[in-house]
Motif scaffolding. Structure first.
Motif, PDB file in Angstrom:
ATOM      1  N   PHE A 245      37.316  37.893  48.831  1.00 17.43           N
ATOM      2  CA  PHE A 245      36.048  38.312  48.222  1.00 17.43           C
ATOM      3  C   PHE A 245      34.966  37.272  48.522  1.00 17.43           C
ATOM      4  O   PHE A 245      34.625  36.452  47.666  1.00 17.43           O
ATOM      5  N   PRO A 246      34.400  37.311  49.733  1.00 19.84           N
ATOM      6  CA  PRO A 246      33.397  36.307  50.107  1.00 19.84           C
ATOM      7  C   PRO A 246      32.163  36.319  49.205  1.00 19.84           C
ATOM      8  O   PRO A 246      31.522  35.286  49.026  1.00 19.84           O
ATOM      9  N   ASP A 247      31.838  37.467  48.610  1.00 20.39           N
ATOM     10  CA  ASP A 247      30.698  37.503  47.687  1.00 20.39           C
ATOM     11  C   ASP A 247      30.948  36.622  46.471  1.00 20.39           C
ATOM     12  O   ASP A 247      30.010  36.055  45.908  1.00 20.39           O
ATOM     13  N   LEU A 248      32.204  36.507  46.068  1.00 19.15           N
ATOM     14  CA  LEU A 248      32.552  35.653  44.941  1.00 19.15           C
ATOM     15  C   LEU A 248      32.361  34.180  45.318  1.00 19.15           C
ATOM     16  O   LEU A 248      31.753  33.422  44.563  1.00 19.15           O
TER      17      LEU A 248
ATOM     18  N   ARG B 228      27.490  33.870  37.912  1.00 15.78           N
ATOM     19  CA  ARG B 228      26.026  33.895  38.070  1.00 15.78           C
ATOM     20  C   ARG B 228      25.293  33.413  36.821  1.00 15.78           C
ATOM     21  O   ARG B 228      24.143  32.979  36.925  1.00 15.78           O
TER      22      ARG B 228
ATOM     23  N   ARG C 213      30.403  33.061  47.612  1.00 12.79           N
ATOM     24  CA  ARG C 213      28.957  32.888  47.759  1.00 12.79           C
ATOM     25  C   ARG C 213      28.287  32.708  46.393  1.00 12.79           C
ATOM     26  O   ARG C 213      27.415  31.852  46.222  1.00 12.79           O
ATOM     27  N   ALA C 214      28.722  33.489  45.409  1.00 14.14           N
ATOM     28  CA  ALA C 214      28.147  33.392  44.061  1.00 14.14           C
ATOM     29  C   ALA C 214      28.427  32.013  43.461  1.00 14.14           C
ATOM     30  O   ALA C 214      27.546  31.404  42.849  1.00 14.14           O
TER      31      ALA C 214
ATOM     32  N   LEU D 223      32.044  37.789  38.658  1.00 12.97           N
ATOM     33  CA  LEU D 223      30.768  37.545  39.347  1.00 12.97           C
ATOM     34  C   LEU D 223      29.658  37.300  38.333  1.00 12.97           C
ATOM     35  O   LEU D 223      28.835  36.392  38.504  1.00 12.97           O
ATOM     36  N   ASP D 224      29.643  38.085  37.284  1.00 10.75           N
ATOM     37  CA  ASP D 224      28.651  37.929  36.220  1.00 10.75           C
ATOM     38  C   ASP D 224      28.786  36.571  35.528  1.00 10.75           C
ATOM     39  O   ASP D 224      27.787  35.894  35.269  1.00 10.75           O
TER      40      ASP D 224
ATOM     41  N   THR E 105      26.167  29.461  45.342  1.00 12.36           N
ATOM     42  CA  THR E 105      24.758  29.661  44.988  1.00 12.36           C
ATOM     43  C   THR E 105      24.472  29.114  43.597  1.00 12.36           C
ATOM     44  O   THR E 105      23.480  28.407  43.382  1.00 12.36           O
TER      45      THR E 105
END
Length: 195
Positions: A158-161, A132, A163-164, A128-129, A167
């Motif tokens: 891992f939907p946050d991944l 981003r 999304r990242a 994730l880092d 984005t």
């Protein structure tokens, strides 16, 4: 001498000889190899690491393929996570897969997947880092490759991944780049189509 220790030393000696073998075909022996990944993960990791290093040199035998292959074979080294230098092993693998100029990056990537993906709590925050803070669309595209293997469902789990990725793609290149990265994430999900 303990027979179990002797047996282990015999296996390690055999594994050492396998470094120079041009191709490890596991069609008939994947179960034995899988057993060794469970019982001797450090020795198997050392073997595979040495094979990838050798493959990048002029001394590699002709038609050398560093990592094993076999029908319905997935390379995994779950027991390596209990080793005292697991964090250092993972860090070396991260450095190699993040370097797009790394010789044999594809093989390092397979080894990274076999080792690092065993501990979600360690790799997910790091990935994730990396997403981003990606400096370019090329960097972002290279990061999608970390998630690509037959049957990968990481993007869905891992939907946050996801999304990242989207984005950061939008920030780097707008809507068109976001769509392109979205298509790449879709392409790395699920079974690999073979012709």
């Amino acid at each position: 001498m303990n027979t179990r220790v002797m047996f282990r030393e015999d296996i390690e000696a055999i594994l050492e000889q396998l470094v120079a073998v041009p191709k490890l075909v596991l069609h008939e022996h994947w179960e034995q190899f899988h057993e060794l990944t469970q019982t001797m993960p450090r020795a198997i990791y050392r073997l595979l690491r040495r094979r990838v290093l050798l493959a990048a040199t002029p001394q590699a035998p002709k038609h050398y393929q560093p990592l094993p292959e076999g029908y319905d074979f997935a390379l995994r080294l779950p027991g390596l996570g209990t080793e005292s230098d697991y964090v250092a092993i993972c860090e070396e693998l991260w450095q190699r897969v993040l370097n797009r100029q790394e010789p044999l990056r594809h093989d390092w990537l397979r080894l990274w997947q076999a080792v690092v993906l065993e501990d979600t709590k360690a790799w997910l925050p790091r990935l994730l880092d990396e997403v981003r803070t990606a400096l370019s669309v090329d960097d972002l595209q290279a990061l999608t490759q970390l998630l690509q293997w037959d049957g990968s469902l990481v993007v869905l789990r891992f939907p946050d991944l996801a999304r990242a990725f989207l984005t950061r793609a939008s920030a780097l290149g707008g809507e068109q780049t976001s769509r392109r990265i979205g298509a790449m994430l879709y392409a790395v999900t699920g079974p690999v189509v073979r012709q």
